[in-house]
Write an enzyme that holds these catalytic residues in place. Structure first.
Site, PDB file in Angstrom:
ATOM      1  N   ASP A 171      19.256  13.054  65.617  1.00  0.00           N
ATOM      2  CA  ASP A 171      20.292  14.003  65.988  1.00  0.00           C
ATOM      3  C   ASP A 171      21.355  14.019  64.903  1.00  0.00           C
ATOM      4  O   ASP A 171      21.240  13.326  63.904  1.00  0.00           O
ATOM      5  CB  ASP A 171      20.875  13.690  67.373  1.00  0.00           C
ATOM      6  CG  ASP A 171      21.564  12.340  67.447  1.00  0.00           C
ATOM      7  OD1 ASP A 171      22.163  11.933  66.442  1.00  0.00           O
ATOM      8  OD2 ASP A 171      21.510  11.705  68.494  1.00  0.00           O
ATOM      9  N   ARG A 188      20.277  13.158  74.553  1.00  0.00           N
ATOM     10  CA  ARG A 188      19.730  11.858  74.250  1.00  0.00           C
ATOM     11  C   ARG A 188      19.959  10.844  75.384  1.00  0.00           C
ATOM     12  O   ARG A 188      19.156   9.946  75.612  1.00  0.00           O
ATOM     13  CB  ARG A 188      20.408  11.362  72.971  1.00  0.00           C
ATOM     14  CG  ARG A 188      19.641  10.306  72.285  1.00  0.00           C
ATOM     15  CD  ARG A 188      20.313   9.902  71.012  1.00  0.00           C
ATOM     16  NE  ARG A 188      19.426   9.032  70.293  1.00  0.00           N
ATOM     17  CZ  ARG A 188      19.237   7.775  70.586  1.00  0.00           C
ATOM     18  NH1 ARG A 188      19.892   7.223  71.574  1.00  0.00           N
ATOM     19  NH2 ARG A 188      18.390   7.056  69.893  1.00  0.00           N
TER      20      ARG A 188
END
Ligand code: EPU
Length: 423
Positions: free
Chosen positions: A111, A87
């Site tokens: 996530d 990320r």
């Protein structure tokens, strides 16, 4: 691992994951070779290196040093296959729009620790004059030249502060970022940017003032700040196992509240004359209440470890998570080891047990993985942590370091490819 060992000895920590990834992104702001040292040998650095290579950079690693050669005209696109694995790839958004006038970065998606919006990143860039659109799974930001502005963040977001800083350094005029995050990793990023020629005031405070410049220059050497979360993991491991660990280059001043909590739990914490700090514990830990908050508050990234500590502590503790609520996923795994934890909204009540009981468990993110390993060290019998590749994303040589401190632990399978972007 087989529980029961008392960790003792000396351990050193590499540069911070959450700093070096942003330092690497910042290198994009100047043509030429920037060299970073104290770069941790972790999976996320390899992923960010690949992001930079696809933007046209040459990235070479020699030991703990990383040389990033940035072309005169870097590419401006970061693909989904890399962003979904990490990320933090989103950190190239600010530098690319500032340097190239355009950035196209895949949206990271969800996530294992929460949905993690990008609204503050986007609103800030729009304030600086960019147009930002979301199309076909990409965030596309465009601005021929950004212009300085006043930006107020709703929450001191680490990622938004970093992206806006890296955009503002090349903007025309003055930018003020209010309610900015002030983690040591942000100070480290500011230090690199200043070395590159940026003009930044208020470093280390919640108001950053940036006077944009026309060009930045590459930097011959910048040492990454030591990883306070890894250092804090060793500190908690020492307290949990009733051990005695010297974290030789740990920066106690970056962990003030966390180390104070360990003192309350009954540990002796001392800073060492040669640098670093030492944590000794010779009793069952006392339960400690903890509330996670942006820096200088107790770090959310150490919350799973403190939950593990409280799971075997004398008494009952309340742990409050204010940054990533979805981090409670870890509680189900800790419960498999016999921990008594109940959650309700932001709060977890942990009733300490005299002993945990070894079992197979699964790591869903880096910090949960590290915390499960620590819990296994004080569980009766054998604990197996599956999907431990998550730990490789942020901990350099975790298992060998544990072994050198006396833990009975081994790595069974080769690292697998992480399925999701985290961290
Ligand atoms: N948020 C928004 N909108 C935004 C930005 C953030 O709603 O535009 C929310 C997030 O959803 C979250 C909170 O704000 O609930 C905090 O997010 P922040 O932006 O501060 O975190 P981050 O930049 O995504 C970094 C670290 C995390 C660490 C947090 C908090 C990196 C690569 N990651 O994430 O590290 O927990 O700051 O300190 O720097 C880890 O290393 O395991 C890890 C998760």
């Amino acid at each position: 691992m087989r529980g029961g060992a008392r960790l003792a000895g000396e351990v050193d920590v590499a540069g911070a994951k959450n700093s070096v990834l942003k330092l690497m992104a910042a290198a994009l702001l100047a043509e030429g070779a920037t060299t970073l040292s104290a770069v941790p040998d972790i999976l996320d650095v390899a992923i960010m290196s690949e992001v930079l290579r696809r933007l046209g950079c040459t990235v070479q690693r020699v030991g703990g040093t990383l040389r990033i050669d940035v072309p005169a005209r870097p590419g401006h696109e970061a693909d989904y296959d890399l962003v979904r694995r990490m990320r933090a790839s989103i950190a190239v958004l600010g530098p690319l729009v500032a340097r190239c006038g355009e950035a196209k970065v895949a949206l990271p998606g969800g996530d294992a620790i929460g949905s993690r919006g990008l609204d503050m990143h986007v609103a800030g860039l729009v304030k600086l004059g960019a147009t930002v659109e979301s199309e076909h799974g990409y965030l596309i930001a465009r601005a021929p030249r950004l212009t300085g502005a006043q930006v107020w963040l709703d929450f001191p977001s680490v990622g938004a502060t970093e992206n806006l800083l890296m955009a503002a350094v090349l903007a025309k005029g003055t930018t003020q970022i209010d309610n900015a995050a002030r983690e040591p990793e942000i100070v480290d990023l500011c230090d690199l940017l200043v070395q590159m020629g940026a003009q930044i005031g208020g470093i280390g405070t919640s108001t950053l003032e940036v006077e944009g410049v026309e060009h930045l220059r590459p930097v011959a050497e910048h040492a990454t700040v030591p990883d306070r979360i890894v250092a804090g993991t060793w500190a908690i491991a020492a307290a949990l196992t009733r051990g005695d660990v010297l974290v030789s280059n740990g920066r106690a001043e970056h962990l003030e509240i966390a180390l104070d909590k360990l003192t309350t739990a009954g540990a002796a914490v001392s800073t060492e004359p040669g640098g670093g700090f030492r944590v000794r514990m010779d009793r069952r830990p006392r339960a400690v209440d903890v509330v996670t908050l942006p820096y200088p508050g107790f770090p959310t990234d150490l919350q799973p470890m403190v939950l593990a500590l409280n799971a075997v502590a004398d008494g009952t503790a309340m742990v409050t998570e204010n940054v990533f609520e979805a981090r409670w996923m870890f509680v189900n795994e800790l419960s498999r080891l016999g921990a008594d934890v109940r959650t309700d909204g932001h709060h977890a009540v942990v009733r300490g047990r005299a002993q945990l009981s070894g079992a197979p468990v699964t790591a869903h993110d880096i910090r949960a993985g590290a915390a499960l390993v620590l819990a296994g060290l004080v569980a009766d019998g054998v604990t197996e942590v599956a999907e431990v590749h998550h730990v490789d994303r942020g901990y350099e040589r975790f298992v060998p370091k544990l072994q050198s401190l006396g833990a009975d632990v081994r790595r069974e399978a080769a690292p697998e490819e992480p399925p999701l972007a985290l961290g």
